[in-house]
Design a protein around this motif. Structure first.
Motif, PDB file in Angstrom:
ATOM      1  N   UNK A 125       0.588  -1.192   0.483  1.00 59.55           N
ATOM      2  CA  UNK A 125      -0.073  -0.252   0.097  1.00 59.55           C
ATOM      3  C   UNK A 125       1.274   1.662   0.370  1.00 59.55           C
ATOM      4  N   UNK A 126       0.433   2.345  -0.638  1.00 56.37           N
ATOM      5  CA  UNK A 126       1.008   3.535  -0.653  1.00 56.37           C
ATOM      6  C   UNK A 126       1.013   4.513   1.217  1.00 56.37           C
ATOM      7  N   UNK A 127       0.540   3.593   2.049  1.00 58.32           N
ATOM      8  CA  UNK A 127      -0.214   4.981   3.017  1.00 58.32           C
ATOM      9  C   UNK A 127       1.135   4.683   4.014  1.00 58.32           C
ATOM     10  N   UNK A 128       1.454   6.141   4.721  1.00 56.08           N
ATOM     11  CA  UNK A 128       2.338   5.835   5.488  1.00 56.08           C
ATOM     12  C   UNK A 128       2.887   4.628   6.542  1.00 56.08           C
ATOM     13  N   UNK A 129       1.474   4.459   7.465  1.00 51.34           N
ATOM     14  CA  UNK A 129       1.506   3.549   7.989  1.00 51.34           C
ATOM     15  C   UNK A 129       1.818   1.696   7.454  1.00 51.34           C
ATOM     16  N   UNK A 130       1.272   1.391   6.038  1.00 56.34           N
ATOM     17  CA  UNK A 130       2.490   0.398   5.641  1.00 56.34           C
ATOM     18  C   UNK A 130       3.358   0.274   5.597  1.00 56.34           C
ATOM     19  N   UNK A 131       4.167   1.404   5.120  1.00 55.47           N
ATOM     20  CA  UNK A 131       5.743   1.542   5.096  1.00 55.47           C
ATOM     21  C   UNK A 131       6.542   1.645   6.519  1.00 55.47           C
ATOM     22  N   UNK A 132       6.115   2.021   7.622  1.00 54.88           N
ATOM     23  CA  UNK A 132       6.159   1.985   8.611  1.00 54.88           C
ATOM     24  C   UNK A 132       6.398   0.421   9.357  1.00 54.88           C
ATOM     25  N   UNK A 134       6.117  -1.870   7.259  1.00 52.53           N
ATOM     26  CA  UNK A 134       7.732  -2.857   6.753  1.00 52.53           C
ATOM     27  C   UNK A 134       9.060  -2.688   6.817  1.00 52.53           C
ATOM     28  N   UNK A 135       9.104  -1.153   7.654  1.00 47.45           N
ATOM     29  CA  UNK A 135      10.303  -1.030   7.786  1.00 47.45           C
ATOM     30  C   UNK A 135      10.816  -1.280   9.490  1.00 47.45           C
ATOM     31  N   UNK A 136       9.804  -1.047   9.900  1.00 47.34           N
ATOM     32  CA  UNK A 136      10.426  -1.504  11.820  1.00 47.34           C
ATOM     33  C   UNK A 136      10.166  -3.287  11.909  1.00 47.34           C
ATOM     34  N   UNK A 137       9.315  -3.846  10.906  1.00 43.25           N
ATOM     35  CA  UNK A 137       9.849  -5.455  10.949  1.00 43.25           C
ATOM     36  C   UNK A 137      10.725  -5.578  10.274  1.00 43.25           C
ATOM     37  N   UNK A 138      10.964  -4.918   9.068  1.00 43.43           N
ATOM     38  CA  UNK A 138      12.336  -5.208   8.542  1.00 43.43           C
ATOM     39  C   UNK A 138      13.514  -5.009   9.311  1.00 43.43           C
ATOM     40  N   UNK A 139      13.118  -4.130  10.408  1.00 43.96           N
ATOM     41  CA  UNK A 139      14.948  -3.838  10.795  1.00 43.96           C
ATOM     42  C   UNK A 139      15.033  -5.146  12.336  1.00 43.96           C
ATOM     43  N   UNK A 140      13.697  -4.775  12.941  1.00 43.23           N
ATOM     44  CA  UNK A 140      13.334  -5.912  14.259  1.00 43.23           C
ATOM     45  C   UNK A 140      14.304  -6.959  13.259  1.00 43.23           C
ATOM     46  N   UNK A 141      13.493  -7.655  12.104  1.00 47.95           N
ATOM     47  CA  UNK A 141      14.114  -9.468  12.149  1.00 47.95           C
ATOM     48  C   UNK A 141      15.791  -8.891  11.699  1.00 47.95           C
ATOM     49  N   UNK A 142      16.346  -8.026  11.105  1.00 48.18           N
ATOM     50  CA  UNK A 142      17.310  -7.945  11.680  1.00 48.18           C
ATOM     51  C   UNK A 142      18.435  -8.025  12.801  1.00 48.18           C
ATOM     52  N   UNK A 143      17.787  -7.322  13.482  1.00 50.35           N
ATOM     53  CA  UNK A 143      18.225  -7.481  15.026  1.00 50.35           C
ATOM     54  C   UNK A 143      18.149  -7.788  15.946  1.00 50.35           C
ATOM     55  N   UNK A 144      16.932  -8.799  15.622  1.00 55.42           N
ATOM     56  CA  UNK A 144      16.555 -10.447  17.177  1.00 55.42           C
ATOM     57  C   UNK A 144      17.679 -10.674  16.093  1.00 55.42           C
ATOM     58  N   UNK A 168      24.378  -1.336  15.450  1.00 55.88           N
ATOM     59  CA  UNK A 168      23.592  -1.540  15.017  1.00 55.88           C
ATOM     60  C   UNK A 168      21.571  -1.660  15.477  1.00 55.88           C
ATOM     61  N   UNK A 169      21.633  -0.893  16.734  1.00 53.74           N
ATOM     62  CA  UNK A 169      19.956  -0.726  17.085  1.00 53.74           C
ATOM     63  C   UNK A 169      19.998   0.774  16.799  1.00 53.74           C
ATOM     64  N   UNK A 170      21.070   1.550  16.529  1.00 58.70           N
ATOM     65  CA  UNK A 170      21.394   2.925  16.435  1.00 58.70           C
ATOM     66  C   UNK A 170      20.735   2.981  14.651  1.00 58.70           C
ATOM     67  N   UNK A 171      21.926   1.823  14.193  1.00 61.47           N
ATOM     68  CA  UNK A 171      21.439   2.647  12.581  1.00 61.47           C
ATOM     69  C   UNK A 171      20.301   2.360  12.319  1.00 61.47           C
ATOM     70  N   UNK A 172      19.555   1.355  12.376  1.00 61.10           N
ATOM     71  CA  UNK A 172      18.028   0.787  12.282  1.00 61.10           C
ATOM     72  C   UNK A 172      17.277   1.533  12.358  1.00 61.10           C
ATOM     73  N   UNK A 173      17.256   1.971  13.605  1.00 63.19           N
ATOM     74  CA  UNK A 173      15.992   3.473  13.881  1.00 63.19           C
ATOM     75  C   UNK A 173      16.529   3.963  13.063  1.00 63.19           C
ATOM     76  N   UNK A 174      17.923   4.864  13.112  1.00 65.35           N
ATOM     77  CA  UNK A 174      17.943   6.057  12.050  1.00 65.35           C
ATOM     78  C   UNK A 174      17.591   5.511  11.012  1.00 65.35           C
ATOM     79  N   UNK A 175      17.666   3.780  10.399  1.00 67.56           N
ATOM     80  CA  UNK A 175      17.191   3.520   8.640  1.00 67.56           C
ATOM     81  C   UNK A 175      15.709   3.658   8.470  1.00 67.56           C
ATOM     82  N   UNK A 176      15.431   3.376   9.534  1.00 69.23           N
ATOM     83  CA  UNK A 176      13.169   3.188   9.509  1.00 69.23           C
ATOM     84  C   UNK A 176      13.008   4.726   9.495  1.00 69.23           C
ATOM     85  N   UNK A 177      13.198   5.858  10.030  1.00 69.55           N
ATOM     86  CA  UNK A 177      13.165   7.418   9.509  1.00 69.55           C
ATOM     87  C   UNK A 177      13.411   7.747   8.438  1.00 69.55           C
TER      88      UNK A 177
END
Length: 199
Positions: A125-132, A134-144, A168-177
């Motif tokens: 989807x094009x919505x902000x919530x969908x992108x957010x 996806x980014x949060x779950x993708x970043x979480x998968x990497x960290x976990x 890594x967590x700082x990098x991923x958090x920055x990456x999400x934003x």
């Protein structure tokens, strides 16, 4: 038994070649013209690798990079195929950045999984919530995944694993934003191509 430098290079090379063969076999599934698809895939690989190795801030516990921002941006903007390709770039960049073959092999797997998941969700989807999401779950998968690698495979203690993953967590958090912000900016461009795969 840990991987040697040669084994890590072989894992990265075989993964990249295997994925290239896979992409060739499913090239008719893409909704964009072949030249654009190839440009996006090569761009996602190169830009993510470059961001991983050039945009680096050294800290006491490890490097903080913008490679994750490239991974999440390409995944969210173009779907899981570009996300997985960017994941290969991130894994190769980790090998060049750290020189640790075991970390690089684990990072390759983690970043491909993260890019694939973020891209699959992001193209829904094009919505902000969908992108957010996806980014949060993708970043979480990497960290976990990397936390699990440190704790189970290398046997690092709980506090040491958390300390090693702090950059890594700082990098991923920055990456999400950055990834979501850049995605929302480029989607406003009139001729911006959509995901490689159909919805």
């Amino acid at each position: 038994m840990g991987a040697t430098a040669g084994n890590a290079e072989l894992i990265i090379l075989v993964t990249a070649l295997g994925y290239a063969v896979y992409l060739l076999k499913r090239r008719r599934a893409f909704t964009l013209p072949g030249g654009i698809v190839l440009s996006i895939l090569l761009g996602s690989l190169a830009v993510t690798l470059l961001l991983e190795d050039v945009a680096v801030l050294k800290t006491e516990t490890g490097p903080m990079t913008l490679g994750y921002a490239g991974l999440l941006f390409f995944a969210l903007a173009f779907g899981e195929t570009a996300g997985i390709t960017a994941g290969i770039g991130l894994g190769a960049g980790e090998y060049l950045l750290r020189g640790d073959p075991n970390w690089a092999a684990a990072s390759l797997i983690a970043s491909m999984a993260a890019g694939g998941l973020a891209g699959f969700i992001g193209r829904g989807g094009e919505e902000f919530s969908t992108a957010l999401l996806g980014a949060v779950l993708g970043g979480s998968v990497y960290v976990i995944f990397m936390y699990t690698y440190l704790r189970i495979v290398t046997g690092v203690g709980y506090s040491d694993a958390l300390s090693m993953l702090a950059p890594v967590v700082s990098s991923v958090t920055t990456a999400v934003i950055l990834g979501v912000g850049l995605l929302l900016t480029v989607r406003k461009w009139e001729k911006w191509p959509g995901p490689l795969e159909g919805s």
